[in-house]
Design a protein around this motif. Structure first.
Motif, mmCIF file in Angstrom:
data_model
loop_
_atom_site.group_PDB
_atom_site.id
_atom_site.type_symbol
_atom_site.label_atom_id
_atom_site.label_comp_id
_atom_site.label_asym_id
_atom_site.label_seq_id
_atom_site.Cartn_x
_atom_site.Cartn_y
_atom_site.Cartn_z
ATOM 1 N N GLN A 341 0.818 -1.212 0.000
ATOM 2 C CA GLN A 341 0.000 0.000 0.000
ATOM 3 C C GLN A 341 0.857 1.269 0.000
ATOM 4 O OE1 GLN A 341 -3.370 0.292 2.514
ATOM 5 N NE2 GLN A 341 -3.752 -1.910 2.580
ATOM 6 N N LEU A 342 1.986 1.245 0.719
ATOM 7 C CA LEU A 342 2.856 2.416 0.705
ATOM 8 C C LEU A 342 3.453 2.642 -0.680
ATOM 9 C CD1 LEU A 342 4.635 2.014 4.163
ATOM 10 C CD2 LEU A 342 2.871 3.678 3.542
ATOM 11 N N ARG A 343 3.749 1.573 -1.393
ATOM 12 C CA ARG A 343 4.210 1.731 -2.780
ATOM 13 C C ARG A 343 3.118 2.367 -3.635
ATOM 14 N NH1 ARG A 343 8.829 -0.795 -4.504
ATOM 15 N NH2 ARG A 343 9.911 -2.035 -2.918
ATOM 16 N N ARG A 344 1.885 1.969 -3.411
ATOM 17 C CA ARG A 344 0.789 2.550 -4.183
ATOM 18 C C ARG A 344 0.640 4.033 -3.863
ATOM 19 N NH1 ARG A 344 -5.161 -0.198 -4.920
ATOM 20 N NH2 ARG A 344 -5.804 1.082 -6.689
ATOM 21 N N LEU A 345 0.806 4.405 -2.596
ATOM 22 C CA LEU A 345 0.738 5.801 -2.209
ATOM 23 C C LEU A 345 1.808 6.625 -2.933
ATOM 24 C CD1 LEU A 345 0.001 8.225 -0.378
ATOM 25 C CD2 LEU A 345 1.439 7.213 1.397
ATOM 26 N N VAL A 346 3.052 6.146 -2.905
ATOM 27 C CA VAL A 346 4.139 6.868 -3.579
ATOM 28 C C VAL A 346 3.892 6.921 -5.082
ATOM 29 C CG1 VAL A 346 6.617 6.835 -4.066
ATOM 30 C CG2 VAL A 346 5.787 6.311 -1.764
ATOM 31 N N ARG A 347 3.396 5.838 -5.662
ATOM 32 C CA ARG A 347 3.146 5.776 -7.099
ATOM 33 C C ARG A 347 2.097 6.809 -7.505
ATOM 34 N NH1 ARG A 347 0.884 0.811 -7.568
ATOM 35 N NH2 ARG A 347 2.946 -0.046 -7.070
ATOM 36 N N ILE A 348 1.068 6.962 -6.686
ATOM 37 C CA ILE A 348 -0.014 7.901 -7.017
ATOM 38 C C ILE A 348 0.502 9.335 -7.022
ATOM 39 C CG2 ILE A 348 -2.184 8.893 -6.164
ATOM 40 C CD1 ILE A 348 -2.943 6.062 -5.226
ATOM 41 N N ILE A 349 1.199 9.740 -5.955
ATOM 42 C CA ILE A 349 1.630 11.148 -5.890
ATOM 43 C C ILE A 349 2.722 11.430 -6.930
ATOM 44 C CG2 ILE A 349 0.923 11.405 -3.491
ATOM 45 C CD1 ILE A 349 3.801 11.043 -2.645
ATOM 46 N N LEU A 350 3.578 10.426 -7.257
ATOM 47 C CA LEU A 350 4.567 10.630 -8.315
ATOM 48 C C LEU A 350 3.889 10.753 -9.676
ATOM 49 C CD1 LEU A 350 7.467 8.196 -7.303
ATOM 50 C CD2 LEU A 350 7.539 10.701 -7.331
ATOM 51 N N ALA A 351 2.904 9.913 -9.942
ATOM 52 C CA ALA A 351 2.201 9.950 -11.221
ATOM 53 C C ALA A 351 1.461 11.273 -11.401
ATOM 54 C CB ALA A 351 1.227 8.782 -11.310
ATOM 55 N N ASN A 352 0.827 11.765 -10.322
ATOM 56 C CA ASN A 352 0.135 13.050 -10.425
ATOM 57 C C ASN A 352 1.113 14.187 -10.677
ATOM 58 O OD1 ASN A 352 -2.992 13.278 -9.668
ATOM 59 N ND2 ASN A 352 -2.132 11.498 -8.621
ATOM 60 N N ALA A 353 2.247 14.174 -9.971
ATOM 61 C CA ALA A 353 3.228 15.235 -10.174
ATOM 62 C C ALA A 353 3.788 15.194 -11.583
ATOM 63 C CB ALA A 353 4.344 15.107 -9.140
#
Length: 454
Positions: A341-353
């Motif tokens: 889940q923490l990987r998914r969190l980082v992936r989401i904010i990186l993808a949005n940025a």
């Protein structure tokens, strides 16, 4: 009458307690009154004995006049217990009491040969010239017994009546007290999904009933808000699924009607839409499990720097001609949580940025003894302060992000917020220092704090 109701049970308990207390009071009252009446009788006998003794001491002849021959008697005995004088009703009878071991004794006797009643008999020793004499006085205790019986009868009638009056008062008082509760229950029972905006009246008395009504209204507020969110969620899901399905159907129908259509291009388009739908369904499934509290959260030691490096490498490999991603501010820091889940969190904010950045994305990872902070900054158009809380709501797209060609379902930041919250952290959006852009700050508990909490 419903014997299982609180009103009936409270009334029954109050009546039972009242009867027990009144019964104990009755026993005490009868005992005390009976004892007092017997003591009064003993004092009366002692006064009569005083009169007889005084007459004997002055040699005036014993005062043995008897005005109630059936109720009382008297005797004067010599030192051997021989009767010297007596009242007429016991004339010729032997001593009607045993000689006392002390100066004076009082006893109840039922063998006095006057009537078949109980008598209270007092015997006193006194000294006279030439020796010792005894005075015996007795009196029928019928008056005492009658008074005690009358008291017992009065109490036997009065106390149950008092308990009955108390039970009626308790019944009425409890009914008035519980009437607001019944009104609340009746109104809540009538509330359906179509009228969740109804509320129960609050008495405004600041007591338990008032707090119950306030709590019920708060619950109805939550139910109404939950129903509104659910309806909005269903409507948003329907809208999100309808768009790719319509596009897929249109492409297939057009190509089916045109023998010269580019089928491969259609298949590629349908595949892209299927991938988008799959991602949407996975996001919806995650949110549904999170809302139901069934999302498993592992408590493993997670190296956040490794997570950030891996996600940045994957993003660079999948996004061509994208903005530059700088990870120079990433240091070796860990936390405790669910690695997936923490990987998914980082992936989401990186993808949005990356999606909205003009040319650069800066990633930093810092921490201390209490918190770990992941910061992702882009040089894109930025987000207005009024919209920085809204972007974490589901299916929210701002004006700049309505272009579906840029990807996204409007669920990414909502999922990121949920992941941060279940890990005991927070996520917030601020301005990019030194120019336009957006900075996303994720705060998670440090490793030592999580272990200390657990």
């Amino acid at each position: 009458m419903n014997r299982r109701s609180i009103r009936w049970r409270i009334t029954a308990i109050a009546a039972a307690i009242a009867l027990v207390v009144l019964a104990l009071v009755a026993v005490i009252v009868v005992t005390v009154v009976g004892s007092e009446l017997r003591q009064n009788l003993d004092r009366s006998l002692a006064q009569r004995a005083d009169q007889i003794e005084a007459a004997a001491l002055i040699d005036a002849g014993p005062a043995l006049a008897n005005s109630a021959s059936q109720d009382r008697f008297a005797q004067v005995l010599d030192g051997d217990g021989v009767v010297l004088f007596s009242t007429d009703n016991v004339a010729g009878l032997p001593a009607l009491a045993d000689l006392p071991s002390d100066r004076q004794e009082a006893r109840s006797r039922s063998d006095v040969p006057i009537e078949d009643d109980l008598y209270r008999v007092l015997v006193r020793r006194f000294d006279v010239v030439g020796g010792t004499q005894y005075v015996v006085v007795g009196e029928n205790v019928d008056d005492v017994a009658d008074s005690v019986r009358a008291l017992e009868l009065t109490l036997a009638l009065a106390f149950p009546a008092a308990a009955l009056v108390l039970a009626g008062s308790v019944w009425r008082l409890v009914g008035r007290t519980l009437r607001p509760v019944e009104d609340i229950r009746r109104q809540v029972a009538e509330v359906g999904l179509e009228d969740l905006d109804r509320r129960v009246p609050t008495p405004g008395t600041d007591d338990e009933i008032d707090r119950l009504a306030t709590t019920m209204n708060d619950m109805l507020d939550r139910l109404e808000n939950s129903a509104i969110r659910q309806q909005r969620f269903v409507a948003d899901v329907s809208h999100e699924l309808r768009t790719p399905l319509t596009r897929m159907r249109t492409s297939i129908e057009v190509d089916r009607a045109d023998p010269a259509a580019d089928l491969r291009g259609t298949l590629d388009s349908v595949l892209d839409d299927s991938i988008d739908m799959q991602q949407l369904v996975e996001d919806l499934l995650f949110l549904a499990r999170h809302d139901a509290g069934s999302t498993p959260i592992r408590a493993d030691l997670v190296d956040l720097d490794v997570v950030v490096f891996d996600e940045v490498q994957d993003l660079r490999a999948t996004v061509s001609n994208g903005p530059q991603i700088d990870i120079g501010g990433v240091t070796a820091i860990g936390t405790v949580g669910d690695d997936r889940q923490l990987r998914r969190l980082v992936r989401i904010i990186l993808a949005n940025a990356t999606r909205y950045a003009s040319s650069r994305v800066d990633v930093s990872l810092e921490g201390g003894p209490i918190d770990v902070t992941i910061t992702v900054t882009d040089d894109g158009p930025g987000i207005a302060p009024a919209d920085r809380d809204r972007v974490f709501e589901r299916f929210v797209r701002l004006d700049e992000s309505r272009d579906r060609g840029r990807g996204g379902t409007g669920l990414g930041l909502a999922i990121a917020s949920d992941i941060a919250n279940v890990h005991g952290g927070t996520i917030r959006i601020t301005d990019r220092p030194g120019g336009p852009g957006t900075r996303v700050v994720v705060t998670l508990p440090a490793t030592n704090r999580r272990y200390a909490d657990e």
